[in-house]
Design an enzyme around this catalytic site. Structure first.
Site, PDB file in Angstrom:
ATOM      1  N   HIS A 153      44.408 -70.724 -24.555  1.00 41.76           N
ATOM      2  CA  HIS A 153      43.091 -70.868 -25.184  1.00 41.76           C
ATOM      3  C   HIS A 153      42.247 -69.645 -24.867  1.00 41.76           C
ATOM      4  O   HIS A 153      42.576 -68.842 -23.979  1.00 41.76           O
ATOM      5  CB  HIS A 153      42.399 -72.143 -24.687  1.00 41.76           C
ATOM      6  CG  HIS A 153      42.080 -72.140 -23.221  1.00 41.76           C
ATOM      7  ND1 HIS A 153      40.835 -72.433 -22.715  1.00 41.76           N
ATOM      8  CD2 HIS A 153      42.856 -71.869 -22.120  1.00 41.76           C
ATOM      9  CE1 HIS A 153      40.838 -72.360 -21.409  1.00 41.76           C
ATOM     10  NE2 HIS A 153      42.061 -72.025 -21.008  1.00 41.76           N
ATOM     11  N   HIS A 181      35.267 -76.822 -27.843  1.00 41.77           N
ATOM     12  CA  HIS A 181      36.362 -75.946 -27.448  1.00 41.77           C
ATOM     13  C   HIS A 181      37.677 -76.470 -28.004  1.00 41.77           C
ATOM     14  O   HIS A 181      37.829 -77.687 -28.235  1.00 41.77           O
ATOM     15  CB  HIS A 181      36.448 -75.867 -25.918  1.00 41.77           C
ATOM     16  CG  HIS A 181      37.342 -74.773 -25.403  1.00 41.77           C
ATOM     17  ND1 HIS A 181      37.075 -73.439 -25.602  1.00 41.77           N
ATOM     18  CD2 HIS A 181      38.512 -74.819 -24.715  1.00 41.77           C
ATOM     19  CE1 HIS A 181      38.030 -72.707 -25.035  1.00 41.77           C
ATOM     20  NE2 HIS A 181      38.914 -73.535 -24.506  1.00 41.77           N
ATOM     21  N   CYS A 186      37.374 -69.271 -29.367  1.00 42.39           N
ATOM     22  CA  CYS A 186      38.422 -70.278 -29.218  1.00 42.39           C
ATOM     23  C   CYS A 186      38.959 -70.772 -30.557  1.00 42.39           C
ATOM     24  O   CYS A 186      40.173 -70.895 -30.746  1.00 42.39           O
ATOM     25  CB  CYS A 186      37.931 -71.454 -28.369  1.00 42.39           C
ATOM     26  SG  CYS A 186      36.594 -72.432 -29.101  1.00 42.39           S
TER      27      CYS A 186
END
Length: 250
Positions: free
Chosen positions: A216, A204, A152
């Site tokens: 993402h 994240h 990520c």
């Protein structure tokens, strides 16, 4: 102090000096670094772009003179912008694969020629999402930074890097950059959204799109919905991440 440069397409950067150790990041072709410690088979390095540290195999990099390191440090990055391309070794006429985001500044010194597309310098913020779409459907890979596997924060870092902006390597580090926004409605496409776990740790990050969507890396680089609660996975119809903060870096 010793210095090095990556002459291969993608090289793993590991937590410990062994092939079985966790991959914490990657070097892409042309990235340069400081060598902090050199052993018989492994070197501990600090990557110039983001100061990230880890171990790489001594067989997978070339030594670099200090003067060349300093030239690379002071020069605007020239980065490849095709998913995959090739450089030609002018001596052996062999091909070297070069992935999206590879650094091309040192090609002549490596006896290489490159005729593909490249990008140099700052790009407008509106270009961030165009770059992000290049990674769409890339499989998730812990420590990855390439269109063949990416995590990520590697995804957000590379998207920003390809547009001339510098982000740190990990999501928790990136969360310390930029200006915090109070509401999603204040955000613009290209802003970063960060998400935490039950302990409150940032785990994240993704890139805000228009109309309450986010792109993402989660299983793959994908597009989902986002609201004040977090990311709503359009396939499972469940929330996958808890929103912590949105940051405007540009």
């Amino acid at each position: 102090m010793h210095y090095g440069i990556c002459q291969l397409n993608i090289v793993p950067v590991r937590l410990e000096p062994t092939d079985t150790s966790e991959m914490v990041s990657q070097l892409l072709f042309g990235e340069h670094f400081k060598v902090l410690e050199k052993r018989k088979k492994w070197s501990k390095i600090r990557i110039a772009f983001d100061a990230y540290e880890g171990w790489i195999d001594n067989k997978q990099y070339l030594d670099l003179q200090k003067k060349d390191y300093l030239i690379l440090e002071s020069s605007a990055e020239e980065l490849s912008i095709d998913l995959i391309d090739f450089a030609i070794n002018t001596k052996t006429k062999s091909l070297i694969p070069i992935s999206l985001g590879s650094k091309l500044n040192f090609l002549n010194n490596l006896n290489l020629e490159f005729e593909g597309q490249k990008i140099v310098g700052l790009q407008p913020k509106s270009h961030l999402l165009e770059t992000a779409y290049l990674y769409l459907n890339t499989p998730y890979l812990w420590g990855g930074k390439s269109p063949f596997g990416i995590d990520c924060s590697g995804f957000t870092q590379m998207v920003y890097r390809l547009n001339g902006y510098r982000l740190f390597r990990d999501a928790s580090q990136q969360a310390k950059q930029g200006e915090a926004l109070s509401f999603i409605e204040e955000s613009e496409p290209g802003d970063l959204a960060f998400f935490d776990n039950e302990e409150g740790n940032i785990i994240h990050v993704g890139i805000i799109m228009k109309d309450n969507y986010i792109i993402h890396a989660h299983g793959e680089v994908r597009i989902d919905r986002i609201d004040h609660s977090g990311i709503f996975n359009v396939d499972t119809n469940q929330y996958s991440h808890n929103l912590r903060v949105i940051k405007k870096v540009i």
